[in-house]
Design a protein around this motif. Structure first.
Motif, PDB file in Angstrom:
ATOM      1  N   VAL A  87      -9.826  16.764   2.814  1.00  0.00           N
ATOM      2  CA  VAL A  87     -10.316  16.865   4.355  1.00  0.00           C
ATOM      3  C   VAL A  87     -10.575  18.415   4.658  1.00  0.00           C
ATOM      4  O   VAL A  87      -9.585  19.273   4.760  1.00  0.00           O
ATOM      5  CB  VAL A  87      -9.449  16.037   5.420  1.00  0.00           C
ATOM      6  CG1 VAL A  87     -10.300  16.258   6.462  1.00  0.00           C
ATOM      7  CG2 VAL A  87      -9.499  14.433   4.781  1.00  0.00           C
ATOM      8  N   GLU A  88     -11.789  18.553   4.723  1.00  0.00           N
ATOM      9  CA  GLU A  88     -11.891  19.844   5.510  1.00  0.00           C
ATOM     10  C   GLU A  88     -11.396  20.421   6.717  1.00  0.00           C
ATOM     11  O   GLU A  88     -11.504  19.577   7.710  1.00  0.00           O
ATOM     12  CB  GLU A  88     -13.331  20.453   5.474  1.00  0.00           C
ATOM     13  CG  GLU A  88     -14.246  20.550   4.113  1.00  0.00           C
ATOM     14  CD  GLU A  88     -13.954  21.493   3.408  1.00  0.00           C
ATOM     15  OE1 GLU A  88     -13.700  22.698   3.938  1.00  0.00           O
ATOM     16  OE2 GLU A  88     -13.719  21.605   2.259  1.00  0.00           O
ATOM     17  N   THR A 105      -7.710  20.930   3.444  1.00  0.00           N
ATOM     18  CA  THR A 105      -8.275  22.066   2.725  1.00  0.00           C
ATOM     19  C   THR A 105      -7.456  23.499   3.461  1.00  0.00           C
ATOM     20  O   THR A 105      -7.319  24.422   2.580  1.00  0.00           O
ATOM     21  CB  THR A 105      -9.758  22.280   2.660  1.00  0.00           C
ATOM     22  OG1 THR A 105      -9.965  22.575   4.212  1.00  0.00           O
ATOM     23  CG2 THR A 105     -10.549  21.519   2.071  1.00  0.00           C
ATOM     24  N   VAL A 106      -6.813  23.291   4.471  1.00  0.00           N
ATOM     25  CA  VAL A 106      -6.046  24.637   5.152  1.00  0.00           C
ATOM     26  C   VAL A 106      -4.711  24.349   5.344  1.00  0.00           C
ATOM     27  O   VAL A 106      -4.018  24.682   6.087  1.00  0.00           O
ATOM     28  CB  VAL A 106      -6.839  24.845   6.353  1.00  0.00           C
ATOM     29  CG1 VAL A 106      -8.178  25.271   6.272  1.00  0.00           C
ATOM     30  CG2 VAL A 106      -6.693  23.732   7.276  1.00  0.00           C
ATOM     31  N   SER A 125       0.943  -1.138  -0.104  1.00  0.00           N
ATOM     32  CA  SER A 125      -0.025   0.006  -0.089  1.00  0.00           C
ATOM     33  C   SER A 125       0.941   1.071  -0.087  1.00  0.00           C
ATOM     34  O   SER A 125       1.942   1.184   0.606  1.00  0.00           O
ATOM     35  CB  SER A 125      -1.109  -0.139   1.152  1.00  0.00           C
ATOM     36  OG  SER A 125      -0.323   0.437   2.288  1.00  0.00           O
ATOM     37  N   LEU A 126       0.373   2.245  -0.616  1.00  0.00           N
ATOM     38  CA  LEU A 126       1.027   3.479  -0.868  1.00  0.00           C
ATOM     39  C   LEU A 126       0.180   4.515  -0.331  1.00  0.00           C
ATOM     40  O   LEU A 126      -0.716   4.950  -1.077  1.00  0.00           O
ATOM     41  CB  LEU A 126       1.830   3.764  -2.523  1.00  0.00           C
ATOM     42  CG  LEU A 126       2.306   5.004  -2.609  1.00  0.00           C
ATOM     43  CD1 LEU A 126       3.787   4.969  -1.743  1.00  0.00           C
ATOM     44  CD2 LEU A 126       2.484   5.209  -4.056  1.00  0.00           C
ATOM     45  N   ASN A 127       0.743   5.156   0.759  1.00  0.00           N
ATOM     46  CA  ASN A 127      -0.208   6.272   1.078  1.00  0.00           C
ATOM     47  C   ASN A 127       0.553   7.633   1.393  1.00  0.00           C
ATOM     48  O   ASN A 127       1.374   7.672   1.867  1.00  0.00           O
ATOM     49  CB  ASN A 127      -0.736   5.827   2.568  1.00  0.00           C
ATOM     50  CG  ASN A 127      -1.367   4.357   2.498  1.00  0.00           C
ATOM     51  OD1 ASN A 127      -2.343   4.158   2.282  1.00  0.00           O
ATOM     52  ND2 ASN A 127      -0.467   3.455   2.997  1.00  0.00           N
ATOM     53  N   LEU A 128      -0.028   8.593   0.684  1.00  0.00           N
ATOM     54  CA  LEU A 128       0.732   9.819   0.316  1.00  0.00           C
ATOM     55  C   LEU A 128      -0.043  10.978   0.905  1.00  0.00           C
ATOM     56  O   LEU A 128      -1.382  11.053   0.647  1.00  0.00           O
ATOM     57  CB  LEU A 128       0.707  10.075  -1.064  1.00  0.00           C
ATOM     58  CG  LEU A 128       1.564   8.963  -1.943  1.00  0.00           C
ATOM     59  CD1 LEU A 128       1.421   9.256  -3.549  1.00  0.00           C
ATOM     60  CD2 LEU A 128       2.781   8.745  -1.463  1.00  0.00           C
ATOM     61  N   HIS A 129       0.333  11.812   1.979  1.00  0.00           N
ATOM     62  CA  HIS A 129      -0.558  12.759   2.648  1.00  0.00           C
ATOM     63  C   HIS A 129       0.135  14.150   2.522  1.00  0.00           C
ATOM     64  O   HIS A 129       1.419  14.028   2.725  1.00  0.00           O
ATOM     65  CB  HIS A 129      -0.767  12.383   3.817  1.00  0.00           C
ATOM     66  CG  HIS A 129       0.128  11.916   4.885  1.00  0.00           C
ATOM     67  ND1 HIS A 129       0.750  12.797   5.783  1.00  0.00           N
ATOM     68  CD2 HIS A 129       0.846  10.854   5.078  1.00  0.00           C
ATOM     69  CE1 HIS A 129       1.735  12.486   6.415  1.00  0.00           C
ATOM     70  NE2 HIS A 129       1.767  11.182   6.131  1.00  0.00           N
TER      71      HIS A 129
END
Length: 338
Positions: A306-307, A281-282, A151-155
């Motif tokens: 994600v707000e 979003t911020v 799994s590749l999870n980019l944040h």
């Protein structure tokens, strides 16, 4: 908003316990890049002894302890299921900080050499999570070894940072480019990474206890701060980032480039179902439009905008993020037939 001073935070009863004493199951220094301008030593730790191999890749200036809330959750409270690798990229923490040109692709090669040393070499064995520059390094790992990724999870990351001033503005917020007081550095970093309403909110961090496996608990236990800002500031005071390494890593992030074609090929080879892109979003460090572009190019199995989320979900939305990452690991294991 007027935040507490470094002096005030340092006097908090919780200050001595801001960095948790989570004892790794394995640790070491491993020399990498012997034929790439090295050798240079990479400091690494594995927490947990489980069959699911999770790799956490930090952003600019981050070190192993920055992941302590994930290390606790996966490697200690669930250490029978996970083996969690945390490490210091070149230029950070206890790893070497050579004065040379850094790149995200070279840092990805550093990590792959560590993984080879650990014997984590099987197909679809690696669950990778990377944020900010760590997400850029994760992209490079996926280019170099797509078959090894479960799994590749980019944040909160990007395919490339445009030459529009945003990146240099972000570096300025992080307090790395100009001489300034520690108070100013920490406040600037906090404002860049988190929304104000989170910073002023009470500290609700879930702390290690005497029941936590392989964790040394100080007399009186781990304490809470009056606010999230105070906890963040306390960790920053304890860790004191290396500025030379920070700037060299910043160059690597600034020159990271992945074209839409490269990302589509990456996604084909890894499998889109195994990929997640998450952005807030911020986010003031890497604005949300970069996340939207990454989603457009990768077309990942899971895409989340994600707000109210800033640049550091690992701290701002810890429980939610950890459970999300657990969900992604479970899917990757299922897709791999385990």
């Amino acid at each position: 908003m007027v935040f507490p001073s470094v002096e005030s935070v340092s006097k908090s009863p919780a200050f001595p316990t801001a960095i948790w004493r989570l004892q790794p199951h394995q640790y070491g220094l491993f020399p990498v890049a012997a034929e790439r301008g090295g050798p240079l030593n990479i400091s690494w730790e594995i927490h947990g002894e489980g069959p699911i191999n999770l790799i956490l890749i930090g952003g600019i200036g981050l070190a192993k302890a920055d992941w302590q809330q994930q290390t606790l959750y996966f490697g200690h409270e669930r250490g029978d299921r996970y083996s969690v690798l945390v490490f210091d990229n070149r230029g950070a923490g206890e790893s070497d900080k050579p004065v040379m040109r850094y790149s995200t692709s070279e840092m990805a090669r550093d990590l792959l050499e560590v993984l080879d040393h650990l014997g984590w070499t099987a197909d679809r064995q690696l669950h990778i999570s990377g944020g900010s520059m760590g997400g850029m390094i994760a992209q490079e790992v996926a280019v170099l070894a797509p078959e090894r990724i479960a799994s590749l999870n980019l944040h909160c990351t990007a395919a490339k940072l445009e030459n529009n001033g945003t990146f240099m503005e972000s570096m300025g917020r992080l307090g790395a480019l100009l001489p300034r007081s520690l108070d100013s550095e920490i406040r600037s970093t906090a404002n860049g990474c988190f929304p104000e309403e989170w910073l002023i909110a009470p500290d609700q961090t879930e702390l290690p206890s005497e029941k936590t496996p392989k964790c040394e608990v100080p007399v009186g236990g781990y304490g809470k701060f009056d606010s999230n800002y105070e906890r963040f500031a306390a960790q920053e005071i304890h860790m004191r980032r290396n500025k030379n390494g920070f700037l060299l890593q910043a160059v690597a992030g600034g020159f990271h480039r992945k074209s839409p074609e490269q990302l589509r090929d990456l996604a084909d080879r890894v499998s889109r179902e195994r990929i997640m892109v998450l952005h807030g979003t911020v986010d003031r460090m890497i604005p949300v439009d970069y996340g939207r572009k990454l989603i457009e190019y990768l077309n990942p199995g899971k895409a989340l905008i994600v707000e109210g989320l800033g640049h550091a979900p690992i701290q701002q939305m810890t429980k939610w993020f950890n459970e999300l990452l657990e969900e992604r690991c479970a899917l990757g294991e299922k897709l791999s037939g385990r």
